[in-house]
Write a protein that holds these residues in place. Structure first.
Motif, PDB file in Angstrom:
ATOM      1  N   SER A 222       2.236   1.889  -3.359  1.00 32.56           N
ATOM      2  CA  SER A 222       1.177   2.361  -4.246  1.00 32.56           C
ATOM      3  C   SER A 222       0.862   3.830  -3.997  1.00 32.56           C
ATOM      4  O   SER A 222       0.664   4.620  -4.934  1.00 32.56           O
ATOM      5  CB  SER A 222      -0.087   1.512  -4.031  1.00 32.56           C
ATOM      6  OG  SER A 222      -1.161   2.005  -4.798  1.00 32.56           O
TER       7      SER A 222
ATOM      8  N   ARG B  19       0.819  -1.207   0.000  1.00 31.22           N
ATOM      9  CA  ARG B  19       0.000   0.000   0.000  1.00 31.22           C
ATOM     10  C   ARG B  19       0.854   1.259   0.000  1.00 31.22           C
ATOM     11  O   ARG B  19       0.552   2.230  -0.697  1.00 31.22           O
ATOM     12  CB  ARG B  19      -0.935  -0.005   1.214  1.00 31.22           C
ATOM     13  CG  ARG B  19      -1.946   1.145   1.197  1.00 31.22           C
ATOM     14  CD  ARG B  19      -2.818   1.182   2.427  1.00 31.22           C
ATOM     15  NE  ARG B  19      -2.090   1.584   3.613  1.00 31.22           N
ATOM     16  CZ  ARG B  19      -1.849   0.812   4.656  1.00 31.22           C
ATOM     17  NH1 ARG B  19      -2.267  -0.438   4.662  1.00 31.22           N
ATOM     18  NH2 ARG B  19      -1.186   1.254   5.704  1.00 31.22           N
TER      19      ARG B  19
ATOM     20  N   ARG C 189       3.885   5.900  -5.139  1.00 25.29           N
ATOM     21  CA  ARG C 189       4.174   5.663  -6.562  1.00 25.29           C
ATOM     22  C   ARG C 189       5.676   5.531  -6.833  1.00 25.29           C
ATOM     23  O   ARG C 189       6.154   5.841  -7.927  1.00 25.29           O
ATOM     24  CB  ARG C 189       3.585   6.784  -7.427  1.00 25.29           C
ATOM     25  CG  ARG C 189       2.076   6.884  -7.319  1.00 25.29           C
ATOM     26  CD  ARG C 189       1.510   7.913  -8.285  1.00 25.29           C
ATOM     27  NE  ARG C 189       0.051   7.972  -8.163  1.00 25.29           N
ATOM     28  CZ  ARG C 189      -0.722   8.776  -8.890  1.00 25.29           C
ATOM     29  NH1 ARG C 189      -0.177   9.580  -9.794  1.00 25.29           N
ATOM     30  NH2 ARG C 189      -2.026   8.773  -8.716  1.00 25.29           N
TER      31      ARG C 189
END
Length: 281
Positions: free
Chosen positions: A100, A97, A103
């Motif tokens: 993500s 997570r 990025r």
């Protein structure tokens, strides 16, 4: 010279910990190849580097060879330097997570290796170094909580084995970084008494209630006996840190009381650091 090596999994919070060291007066270097560490120490000895405290972040980006790292740490300690290792980790779903959200790519990820595969390979690669380190699981910590935990660790003198006793609640997830976990959910639970529910294990009403329960006393005695027997054996094997988890259902009453009590009982033999995951979160 005091040297803190920060290592661990990518995305687990090493930058936060390194910034805390810098704020605490350490000369810090991120992503330093360990082969260059002796040169930094020599600069300190010669007076060219005006510091007595070094904070170094090392991980897979440094092309870390764990065997060489262990030999270097031993050599520096034999030279009289105080070398401590902090290892940060987190659950895989948390790391996924975080990558993500930011990025950013994992240092090992490429067109042939997925992010989960990179995390698995990194964890296996660093496992021998983890066994020498003080470990913090950052899965449920924000940056400020991590800074506070690292600060507490920094301020504990480590002349003897450092034993970290941490209470937690199983309903919030088990502890990943514990060497020993004791489940105390079988003990009488103050939560079911409405007059006691608002308090926690550091408050006198809970302490009075649990101290009068024979099973609680037996559990504490059994855990104390176990730890007094086996922690010295771990110290004989050159372990510097051991983490003991005490878990109840919610991490508010029984586990907190028992962790606090064990901390007092064992303080005559070990360096103790007592934490409460649910109370501190």
């Amino acid at each position: 010279m005091k040297i803190i090596l920060i290592s661990g999994l990518s995305g687990s919070g090493k930058t936060v910990a390194l910034n805390l060291l810098e704020d605490s007066g350490f000369y810090c270097v991120d992503n330093l190849p360990l082969a260059l560490l002796p040169e930094l120490v020599r600069l300190h000895i010669s007076g060219s580097l005006k510091t007595s405290k070094l904070g170094i972040s090392v991980d897979v980006r440094s092309n870390l060879n764990v065997d060489n790292a262990q030999a270097l740490i031993k050599e520096l300690r034999e030279q009289g330097h105080e070398v401590e290792i902090l290892f940060l980790e987190a659950a895989e779903d948390v790391l996924l997570r975080r990558f993500s959200e930011t990025r950013r790519s994992h240092p090992l990820a490429n067109e042939n290796i997925t992010l989960p595969e990179s995390l698995h390979y990194e964890r296996e690669w660093l496992l021998p170094l983890r066994d020498l380190a003080y470990c913090i699981d950052t899965s449920k910590l924000n940056a400020q909580q991590l800074r506070r935990m690292v600060g507490q660790w920094l301020n504990v003198s480590r002349e003897r084995l450092l034993v970290s006793i941490e209470s937690f609640g199983f309903k919030h997830g088990a502890m990943m970084n514990a060497d020993f976990v004791f489940d105390v959910r079988s003990l009488p639970n103050p939560y079911y008494d409405p007059t006691l529910r608002p308090f926690n294990g550091k408050d006198k009403p809970i302490q009075d209630y649990l101290s009068q329960q024979p099973l609680v006393g037996e559990m504490i005695g059994d855990i104390e006996t176990f730890l007094r027997r086996w922690l010295p054996r771990m110290e004989d094997e050159s372990r510097s840190y051991v983490t003991v988890g005490i878990g109840c259902t919610g991490g508010q009453h029984r586990s907190v009381y028992i962790a606090e009590t064990l901390g007092k009982l064992l303080s005559d033999e070990f360096q103790l650091l007592v934490r409460h995951r649910q109370l501190d979160s």
